[in-house]
Design an enzyme around this catalytic site. Sequence first.
Site, PDB file in Angstrom:
ATOM      1  N   CYS A  47       0.769  -1.243   0.014  1.00 52.23           N
ATOM      2  CA  CYS A  47      -0.193   0.086  -0.006  1.00 52.23           C
ATOM      3  C   CYS A  47       0.791   1.248   0.111  1.00 52.23           C
ATOM      4  O   CYS A  47       1.680   1.450   0.834  1.00 52.23           O
ATOM      5  CB  CYS A  47      -0.824  -0.030   1.204  1.00 52.23           C
ATOM      6  N   CYS A 350      44.188  -1.224  -5.737  1.00 50.49           N
ATOM      7  CA  CYS A 350      45.212  -0.085  -6.235  1.00 50.49           C
ATOM      8  C   CYS A 350      44.473   1.090  -5.692  1.00 50.49           C
ATOM      9  O   CYS A 350      43.672   1.560  -6.206  1.00 50.49           O
ATOM     10  CB  CYS A 350      45.242  -0.129  -7.680  1.00 50.49           C
TER      11      CYS A 350
END
Length: 377
Positions: A47, A350
Site C-alpha cells: 500500500c 590499487c
Amino acid sequence: MKLKLSLILPLLALVLIAASFLGRADSKMNNSKTGGKTEFATLAGGCFWCTESDLEKLPGVIDVVSGYSGGTLENPQYKQVASGKTQHIEVIQVTFDPEQVSYEQVLDQFFRHIDPTDDQGSFVDRGPQYRPAIFYHSDQQQEIAQNFMQEIDALGVFKKPLKTELRPFKEFWIAEDYHQDYYKRNSVRYKYYRYSSGRDAYLDEIFGEQRNTNPVTLRQMIDESKGVTQSRSYSKPSDAEIRDRLTELQYYVTQEDGTERAFNNEYWDNKAEGIYVDIVSGEPLFSSTDKYRSGTGWPSFTKPINDAFIVTQTDYKLLYPRTEVRSRFADSHLGHVFKDGPKPTGLRYCMNSAAMRFIAKEDLKKEGYEEYLALFN
C-alpha cells in the site's frame, strides 16, 4: 474576430486546471527546494499510503509521491491497477538529496518498513499489484540494490529469503490526488487501515517494538555481523567541511573520482607498519600487513582490513568495466581492485595515497585505533 465571453471563460478554466496539474507534477517530480542535485528512487512495498508515510520520515528525502509503475497501460487509474490486470504495481517515487542521504540509506529505510519476502502481495492486500519491487534508474542503483539485498539475505533478519523484484525503471504514473499524503489528510482512516493490515505487527516482530523510538538500521546490523567495531562513529562531513579540510588533490581524488600520479604520491613506497584510514572520515581501510610492492606506482594491498568498510561498484569511465572501490561511510573514491594480485587473495587493491591517511603502529592507541594493534602481534 472577437471571441464571445461564453467561449473565453471555459477555455480559461481549462488552462488554469492544466496549469495547476502541471505545476503539481513539476513540483512533485522536479522539486528544487534544495537548489541542488536530486535523485529518484522508485519503490514498491504494498500500500503506497504506508510506504509514502514511512519514507517521508527519512532526513534527506525531499518528496514522496504515490503512483504506479511496471505495466504498459498509459495513465492507469486506481481501479484498473487494483484489478490486477494492468501489470502495474503500486509504487512511490522518492525524490532525495544525495548530499544528505545515500541511495542505500533510502533502501534501508524502505526495507525496514515492508515485507520483502512476500511476492504474492503485501500483508492484507493480496495480488501482484502489491508485490515488493525496486525500479532502478541507473546501473549504479541496480548494483547498489543487488549488493544490499544479498547482504540482507545473508543477515537472515527476515527469516525468509527476499523476493523483491529488481527491475529497470521505465515510467511512473502519478496516482489520483486523493491518494497523495493520505496519512495526513485522512489520519483516522489511515491509522485504522494500517493497524488492521498487520504491517506494524509484522515489523515489530522482525525489528522489535522499539524500532521507531530507537531504530537500528539494516546496515548497522550487517556491519555488526561482520565485526565492524562500534567504538568509533564514522560519517561524511558537509562539502564545505571537506573542502576546508582537504588539499586540492585530496578533494579531487575522493570527491571527484580523480587519480593521482603514479610513483609521485605519498604512500606508494611506504614500508612502515601501521594502518591506512579514509582521509575524510577516518574509517580504517587497509593495513601494512597486506601491503605489497606491485610495481604500479600506487599503494597496493591484497585485501582491506574489513570488507564492511568498503563498497565496490562497476566503473565505466574508461569505456571498459573496472571495479571501483569506495569507503562505506564517507563514500570517498579510493581506487580500483583488480584480479592480478598475489596469493592468498589474488587481488590487487590499487589505491590513491591522497584518499588515505597513514597511522603508524606506535600511534594507533593514541589515535583511537588500539584494536588494530592485534594485526601486528
